[in-house]
Write a protein that holds these residues in place. Sequence first.
Motif, PDB file in Angstrom:
ATOM      1  N   VAL A 145       0.817  -1.218   0.000  1.00  0.00           N
ATOM      2  CA  VAL A 145       0.000   0.000   0.000  1.00  0.00           C
ATOM      3  C   VAL A 145       0.847   1.263   0.000  1.00  0.00           C
ATOM      4  N   SER A 146       2.117   1.155   0.400  1.00  0.00           N
ATOM      5  CA  SER A 146       2.987   2.336   0.422  1.00  0.00           C
ATOM      6  C   SER A 146       3.880   2.429  -0.807  1.00  0.00           C
ATOM      7  N   ASP A 147       3.708   1.518  -1.762  1.00  0.00           N
ATOM      8  CA  ASP A 147       4.557   1.509  -2.957  1.00  0.00           C
ATOM      9  C   ASP A 147       4.309   2.745  -3.823  1.00  0.00           C
ATOM     10  N   GLY A 148       5.308   3.628  -3.856  1.00  0.00           N
ATOM     11  CA  GLY A 148       5.227   4.819  -4.690  1.00  0.00           C
ATOM     12  C   GLY A 148       6.153   4.766  -5.871  1.00  0.00           C
ATOM     13  N   VAL A 149       6.755   3.591  -6.137  1.00  0.00           N
ATOM     14  CA  VAL A 149       7.711   3.438  -7.238  1.00  0.00           C
ATOM     15  C   VAL A 149       7.146   2.567  -8.349  1.00  0.00           C
ATOM     16  N   TYR A 150       6.759   1.352  -8.018  1.00  0.00           N
ATOM     17  CA  TYR A 150       6.375   0.379  -9.039  1.00  0.00           C
ATOM     18  C   TYR A 150       4.906   0.485  -9.441  1.00  0.00           C
ATOM     19  N   PHE A 151       4.041   0.730  -8.461  1.00  0.00           N
ATOM     20  CA  PHE A 151       2.628   0.827  -8.815  1.00  0.00           C
ATOM     21  C   PHE A 151       2.335   1.966  -9.789  1.00  0.00           C
ATOM     22  N   PRO A 152       2.884   3.169  -9.592  1.00  0.00           N
ATOM     23  CA  PRO A 152       2.638   4.225 -10.584  1.00  0.00           C
ATOM     24  C   PRO A 152       3.114   3.839 -11.994  1.00  0.00           C
ATOM     25  N   VAL A 153       4.215   3.077 -12.086  1.00  0.00           N
ATOM     26  CA  VAL A 153       4.709   2.629 -13.391  1.00  0.00           C
ATOM     27  C   VAL A 153       3.720   1.664 -14.031  1.00  0.00           C
ATOM     28  N   PHE A 154       3.199   0.722 -13.235  1.00  0.00           N
ATOM     29  CA  PHE A 154       2.204  -0.222 -13.757  1.00  0.00           C
ATOM     30  C   PHE A 154       0.937   0.521 -14.172  1.00  0.00           C
ATOM     31  N   LYS A 155       0.527   1.478 -13.367  1.00  0.00           N
ATOM     32  CA  LYS A 155      -0.703   2.211 -13.681  1.00  0.00           C
ATOM     33  C   LYS A 155      -0.577   2.993 -14.982  1.00  0.00           C
ATOM     34  N   ARG A 156       0.615   3.477 -15.263  1.00  0.00           N
ATOM     35  CA  ARG A 156       0.820   4.274 -16.468  1.00  0.00           C
ATOM     36  C   ARG A 156       1.021   3.426 -17.716  1.00  0.00           C
ATOM     37  N   PHE A 157       1.756   2.309 -17.591  1.00  0.00           N
ATOM     38  CA  PHE A 157       2.163   1.573 -18.791  1.00  0.00           C
ATOM     39  C   PHE A 157       1.490   0.211 -18.967  1.00  0.00           C
ATOM     40  N   CYS A 158       0.990  -0.411 -17.891  1.00  0.00           N
ATOM     41  CA  CYS A 158       0.443  -1.762 -18.024  1.00  0.00           C
ATOM     42  C   CYS A 158      -0.990  -1.695 -18.538  1.00  0.00           C
ATOM     43  N   LYS A 159      -1.123  -1.543 -19.838  1.00  0.00           N
ATOM     44  CA  LYS A 159      -2.425  -1.433 -20.505  1.00  0.00           C
ATOM     45  C   LYS A 159      -2.422  -2.314 -21.750  1.00  0.00           C
ATOM     46  N   ARG A 160      -3.605  -2.520 -22.286  1.00  0.00           N
ATOM     47  CA  ARG A 160      -3.747  -3.261 -23.543  1.00  0.00           C
ATOM     48  C   ARG A 160      -3.048  -4.624 -23.478  1.00  0.00           C
ATOM     49  N   ASN A 161      -3.764  -5.599 -22.934  1.00  0.00           N
ATOM     50  CA  ASN A 161      -3.285  -6.980 -22.840  1.00  0.00           C
ATOM     51  C   ASN A 161      -2.050  -7.128 -21.943  1.00  0.00           C
ATOM     52  N   CYS A 162      -1.990  -6.327 -20.926  1.00  0.00           N
ATOM     53  CA  CYS A 162      -0.881  -6.439 -19.975  1.00  0.00           C
ATOM     54  C   CYS A 162      -1.291  -7.238 -18.741  1.00  0.00           C
ATOM     55  N   TYR A 163      -2.561  -7.120 -18.299  1.00  0.00           N
ATOM     56  CA  TYR A 163      -3.109  -7.885 -17.179  1.00  0.00           C
ATOM     57  C   TYR A 163      -2.301  -7.662 -15.894  1.00  0.00           C
ATOM     58  N   ALA A 164      -2.445  -6.461 -15.352  1.00  0.00           N
ATOM     59  CA  ALA A 164      -1.663  -6.067 -14.181  1.00  0.00           C
ATOM     60  C   ALA A 164      -1.880  -6.968 -12.981  1.00  0.00           C
ATOM     61  N   HIS A 208      -7.606 -26.617 -19.314  1.00  0.00           N
ATOM     62  CA  HIS A 208      -8.293 -26.276 -20.564  1.00  0.00           C
ATOM     63  C   HIS A 208      -7.685 -25.006 -21.147  1.00  0.00           C
ATOM     64  N   ALA A 209      -7.636 -24.951 -22.450  1.00  0.00           N
ATOM     65  CA  ALA A 209      -7.071 -23.776 -23.106  1.00  0.00           C
ATOM     66  C   ALA A 209      -8.003 -22.578 -22.923  1.00  0.00           C
ATOM     67  N   GLY A 210      -7.421 -21.388 -22.882  1.00  0.00           N
ATOM     68  CA  GLY A 210      -8.233 -20.187 -22.766  1.00  0.00           C
ATOM     69  C   GLY A 210      -7.739 -19.278 -21.665  1.00  0.00           C
ATOM     70  N   PRO A 211      -8.267 -18.065 -21.619  1.00  0.00           N
ATOM     71  CA  PRO A 211      -7.814 -17.084 -20.622  1.00  0.00           C
ATOM     72  C   PRO A 211      -8.395 -17.298 -19.235  1.00  0.00           C
ATOM     73  N   HIS A 212      -9.363 -18.200 -19.093  1.00  0.00           N
ATOM     74  CA  HIS A 212      -9.997 -18.432 -17.795  1.00  0.00           C
ATOM     75  C   HIS A 212      -9.894 -19.907 -17.417  1.00  0.00           C
ATOM     76  N   PRO A 213      -9.806 -20.207 -16.122  1.00  0.00           N
ATOM     77  CA  PRO A 213      -9.765 -21.609 -15.685  1.00  0.00           C
ATOM     78  C   PRO A 213     -11.121 -22.279 -15.846  1.00  0.00           C
ATOM     79  N   ALA A 214     -11.128 -23.598 -15.696  1.00  0.00           N
ATOM     80  CA  ALA A 214     -12.357 -24.371 -15.830  1.00  0.00           C
ATOM     81  C   ALA A 214     -13.319 -24.046 -14.692  1.00  0.00           C
ATOM     82  N   ARG A 215     -14.605 -24.167 -14.984  1.00  0.00           N
ATOM     83  CA  ARG A 215     -15.642 -23.943 -13.988  1.00  0.00           C
ATOM     84  C   ARG A 215     -16.289 -25.269 -13.603  1.00  0.00           C
ATOM     85  N   PHE A 216     -16.828 -25.312 -12.369  1.00  0.00           N
ATOM     86  CA  PHE A 216     -17.390 -26.556 -11.858  1.00  0.00           C
ATOM     87  C   PHE A 216     -18.828 -26.346 -11.414  1.00  0.00           C
ATOM     88  N   THR A 217     -19.678 -27.314 -11.750  1.00  0.00           N
ATOM     89  CA  THR A 217     -21.085 -27.267 -11.379  1.00  0.00           C
ATOM     90  C   THR A 217     -21.333 -28.210 -10.209  1.00  0.00           C
TER      91      THR A 217
END
Length: 439
Positions: free
Chosen positions: A326-345, A374-383
């Motif tokens: 919560v006190s990170d003032g170095v790395y989080f601002p970098v992720f917030k600025r650049f981790c966009k468009r298929n970056c998945y922060a 299973h292939a795909g961006p999400h894990p398998a679901r269970f019923t």
Amino acid sequence: MSTKNVQQQQQHVVVPAAVVAAMATPCPVGLLRCAIPLLFGFAVGIAVAVSLLGSATPAVPGGDLELFFPLPPAAANLSDVRQRQPSSTTTTTERRQPEREPTTIRSPLQPVDTSGNNSTPQALRVVGVKGQETAAAASGIDTSDDDELMNLAAAAPRETAAGAVPKVAFLFLTRWDLPMAPLWEKFFEGHRALYSVYVHTDPAFNGSDAVEGSAFHRRTIPSKEVKWGHISMVEAERRLLAHALLDRSNARFLLLSESHVPLFDFPTVYSYLINSSKVFLESYDEPGGTGRGRYKRGMSPAVTIGQWRKGSQWFEMDRGLAVDVVSDGVYFPVFKRFCKRNCYADEHYLPTFLGIRRPSAIANRSVTWVDWSHAGPHPARFTRLDVTPDFLGWLRGGSGGTCVYNGETTTLCFLFARKFLPNSLTRFLRFAPKVMGFG
């Protein structure tokens, strides 16, 4: 008072002859000789009247005086106040002593019985204080302001309060409601002193709050909209951590979703997390397109491609690391600025941050099981049909594998599993008492 009673009292009234004579005496003589009998007669008459009224009125302390000199409200209720006061034999220390709630914890590395026979001996007795404050009430600030909230949480102590029983903070990051809440209620039951709950949901969700006495009653924090794969996921995680840090008795912090389910009873989970020498977070280097391929060059030099890491979003960490996040003032601002468009922060920020700051503290594994077969961006679901005693026993037994806990090899690797649909709740409630040891 009825007319009959009044008449009866009037029949028994006898006015002394001296009074009558004094009041009827003419005053042809001096004023002094006339005044003395009149004053004497008046005084005797008042005494007789008070006596009669007292005999016709219930015996109330101070009742006679109140006819002529009404007491102020505070004095009128004095007898009630005295009755409500604690006994004078009780000391101040005894009156303020918080109520204690015993909880029994077993060793985290005791063999796990997956047959459904939960006869594991109880080993460690932990005593805690009942009750917990809501984070917003404890902070006294506008917790909807992220900057103000982060500043306050960043100043929180890195260790739990002296003498406090350490608690596990369960951080639920949800989209709407918690369909598995009835199962979690059974899981938490009887262990109020050893856990805290915080829920971050969509701000548009207007569902009714949990009933009083529930583990989820008034535990929703001020939330903001979260988009999948966006930096807002990390912001929500930091928001949950910040609120949980305001309670100085929270020692471990666990992120969960609305589709999570516990695989063991609370004492096992609590002991496993509180006694761990590592934090449970994945942080690994993946050369492919879903790993290094998501790195953004603008992050350099704060984050180089060699420092870029990936891991599961579902973390567990200690208090010191939570303060670092919560006190990170170095790395989080970098992720917030650049981790966009298929970056998945959400899959890269914490693995990268902790991989840089405290790699030796990481167990490099998660305590949440998911099926990525299973292939795909999400894990398998269970019923509901997938939930069977055999399947749950397999999950509880390490899913066929082993892991390292505090330097020892064990099959107790996953404490939770996720991606179970709401319709599976009835099966969990049915099997939990026999297979998972609670409910």
